[in-house]
Design an enzyme around this catalytic site. Structure first.
Site, mmCIF file in Angstrom:
data_model
loop_
_atom_site.group_PDB
_atom_site.id
_atom_site.type_symbol
_atom_site.label_atom_id
_atom_site.label_comp_id
_atom_site.label_asym_id
_atom_site.label_seq_id
_atom_site.Cartn_x
_atom_site.Cartn_y
_atom_site.Cartn_z
ATOM 1 N N GLU A 104 0.869 -1.348 -0.031
ATOM 2 C CA GLU A 104 0.080 0.112 0.008
ATOM 3 C C GLU A 104 0.784 1.112 0.119
ATOM 4 O OE1 GLU A 104 -3.820 0.084 0.768
ATOM 5 O OE2 GLU A 104 -3.794 -1.921 -0.003
ATOM 6 N N ARG A 161 -3.674 -4.748 5.328
ATOM 7 C CA ARG A 161 -3.342 -4.491 3.672
ATOM 8 C C ARG A 161 -1.906 -4.811 3.409
ATOM 9 N NH1 ARG A 161 -6.710 0.570 1.560
ATOM 10 N NH2 ARG A 161 -8.424 0.615 3.176
ATOM 11 N N HIS A 172 -3.919 2.008 7.548
ATOM 12 C CA HIS A 172 -2.552 2.185 7.251
ATOM 13 C C HIS A 172 -1.857 2.534 8.378
ATOM 14 C CE1 HIS A 172 -4.186 2.948 3.097
ATOM 15 N NE2 HIS A 172 -3.466 1.770 3.009
ATOM 16 N N CYS A 229 -2.322 11.274 3.950
ATOM 17 C CA CYS A 229 -2.647 10.496 2.892
ATOM 18 C C CYS A 229 -2.762 11.159 1.312
ATOM 19 C CB CYS A 229 -4.328 10.028 2.995
ATOM 20 S SG CYS A 229 -4.670 9.308 4.406
HETATM 21 O O1 SUG Z 1 -7.826 3.275 0.449
HETATM 22 N N1 SUG Z 1 -10.225 5.339 0.837
HETATM 23 C C1 SUG Z 1 -8.768 5.092 0.900
HETATM 24 C C2 SUG Z 1 -8.241 6.130 1.626
HETATM 25 C C3 SUG Z 1 -6.833 6.159 1.768
HETATM 26 C C4 SUG Z 1 -6.072 6.746 2.874
HETATM 27 N N2 SUG Z 1 -4.781 6.867 2.659
HETATM 28 C C5 SUG Z 1 -3.614 6.676 3.706
HETATM 29 N N3 SUG Z 1 -4.233 6.248 4.787
HETATM 30 N N4 SUG Z 1 -2.653 6.797 3.227
HETATM 31 C C6 SUG Z 1 -8.630 3.573 1.014
HETATM 32 O O2 SUG Z 1 -9.424 3.020 1.999
HETATM 33 C C7 SUG Z 1 -12.747 5.288 -0.277
HETATM 34 C C8 SUG Z 1 -13.237 5.056 -1.587
HETATM 35 C C9 SUG Z 1 -14.762 5.164 -1.267
HETATM 36 O O3 SUG Z 1 -15.264 4.543 -0.411
HETATM 37 O O4 SUG Z 1 -15.405 5.794 -2.345
HETATM 38 C C10 SUG Z 1 -11.226 4.827 -0.435
HETATM 39 O O5 SUG Z 1 -10.553 4.168 -1.170
#
Ligand code: SUG
Length: 450
Positions: free
Chosen positions: A175, A215, A251, A374
């Site tokens: 990730e 993940r 994460h 993020c």
């Molecule tokens: O992978 N949300 C992303 C958020 C990523 C956050 N990144 C970090 N923590 N670095 C994920 O969970 C939600 C999309 C939706 O539900 O429409 C989403 O993919």
């Protein structure tokens, strides 16, 4: 040769929406099917990047991916003589697939790749590995285009080594930099690389979460450290606590943030708790001759649930201890009865490395589980490497104004799930992205063909 840390922020794409695609990410699930405002999302995120640039920290932008990903719909058997027809058919045959192919999730560039600066690699090149993001379909679709983008921006193979996303399916689930932190006493190196993982595939009986998915695998971070040619004494691994993952810490950047010699981390972050941090500190001291400033947050000060809700640990840290560091936190922290007083107290303590806390309103992204950190990827480059970078990506006042006007011209201010079946959205997005490549002086990148 002086190194600098450039924060690349993802430009939010025109299809930003709430499809509830990320099981284990509590905000994503809770906001499924709410009405999104892509224009506001893109403006909020760009304003955050500009706040950083304005204060003199190197800041760049990272282009969005074109969505809906028609190439993916076709690859999964949705037919059509035109792209519009493919979308109409996907809406009928598999609305869930259309949702996955329409996500603007590439905005969270912390997940786009992991990079290692050239001062920390045995071959003296800067290494990049696009994350395979294979644990969620909508995110897996990002890897191939991220690789293309990185190769367009950093084309010189003598200076940059762009790997392909790790192959190997579940065992190599990766990730990106959301699970990676580089610590150092001086930006010019050497750096200590903390790689965090949620589970091991080979150690079947090891600790694992039971409610939500882990993940990142141990096997993937080991592969990254090897492929990036990081010397042995310059990396350390830590396993996320299954309890934290089951509480919504999907994460590591939801529970820990580091910068230079400072690490802000919750006591419930890692399986080995304080032992993991003690090991890190020893490695840091052996490497740099200096102490790591560890700021451990107790659960009685900030419970895990509040850390996840406010995203305190998804703040960004800038600057160094000498001049005092800046913490850029999500606006939700200012409104929290736990976090706001805790931050006041921390800043007033003598000897703490922070000089200031600022807040960013990123509510559109936060509703999908994406805070300040993020939305950015840290890329450490020396002066020559910086000059080798293609495109007009470094954010200055003119580019900020142009991008703001571009967003206002092209982005909708309402987008619900039903709007994703509208073929006009595809045309609008492609027009917007074509214009963006001209603004950013990049080669024609869209539509992506795989
Ligand atoms: O992978 N949300 C992303 C958020 C990523 C956050 N990144 C970090 N923590 N670095 C994920 O969970 C939600 C999309 C939706 O539900 O429409 C989403 O993919």
């Amino acid at each position: 040769m002086g190194y600098s840390e450039v924060n690349f922020d993802g430009i939010v794409g025109p299809t930003h929406n709430y499809a509830g695609l990320a099981h284990g990410n509590i905000a994503s699930t809770a906001n499924r099917s709410s009405l999104a405002n892509p224009r506001e999302a893109a403006l909020q995120s760009l304003a955050k990047a500009w706040t950083v640039a304005e204060q003199g920290f190197p800041q760049a932008v990272f282009p969005p991916h074109d969505r809906p990903a028609v190439w993916a719909l076709r690859a999964y058997g949705i037919p059509g003589s035109s792209d519009e027809e493919v979308i109409a058919k996907a809406a009928r045959l598999s609305p869930d697939l259309l949702h996955a192919a329409s996500s603007a999730s590439a905005m969270w560039v912390a997940n786009a790749f992991t990079m290692t600066p050239s001062c920390d690699t045995r071959d003296g090149r800067a290494h990049f590995t696009p994350a395979n993001l294979q644990s969620k379909l909508h995110r897996w679709l990002e890897g191939p285009f991220t690789e293309t983008l990185l190769k367009s921006i950093f084309p010189d193979t003598e200076v940059f080594f762009i790997h392909e996303p790790l192959r190997g399916g579940d065992a190599m689930s990766d990730e990106g930099a959301a699970n990676h932190t580089r610590l150092c006493s001086d930006l010019n190196g050497p750096g200590l690389h903390l790689f965090v993982y949620g589970r091991s595939v080979f150690q079947e009986n090891g600790p694992r979460p039971t409610r939500f998915p882990a993940r990142q695998t141990l096997e993937s971070v080991q592969a990254l450290a090897r492929n990036h040619q990081i010397p042995h004494h310059q990396f350390s691994f830590a396993q996320q606590s299954p309890h934290a993952i089951d509480s919504g810490v999907f994460h590591n950047d939801v529970i820990s943030v580091g910068n230079r010699n400072f690490l802000l981390v919750h006591e419930d972050a890692y399986v080995e708790g304080k032992d993991a941090l003690a090991r890190l500190n020893t490695r840091f001291q052996n490497l740099t001759g200096k102490h790591l400033h560890l700021q451990l947050v107790a659960r009685r000060e900030i419970p895990l649930e509040e850390a996840v809700r406010t995203y305190l640990f998804n703040s960004q840290l800038f600057g160094d201890e000498e001049d005092g560091m800046l913490l850029l936190a999500p606006a939700e922290c200012r409104e929290s009865e736990f976090v706001a007083p805790w931050l006041d107290e921390l800043i007033s303590q003598p000897g703490n490395p922070l000089r200031e806390v600022q807040f960013a309103d990123l509510r559109q992204s936060m509703r999908n589980g994406g805070g300040p950190a993020c939305l950015r990827q840290r890329v450490v480059l020396d002066e020559t490497e910086l000059h080798q970078m293609k495109g007009r990506l470094l954010l200055d006042e003119t580019l900020y104004a142009e991008l703001t006007a571009w967003i206002c011209r092209h982005y909708r201010d309402r987008l619900g799930q039903d709007d994703l079946r509208d073929p006009q959205l595809l045309a609008e997005s492609r027009t917007a992205l074509d214009e963006l490549t001209r603004i950013l002086r990049l080669p024609a990148l869209y539509p992506f063909q795989w």
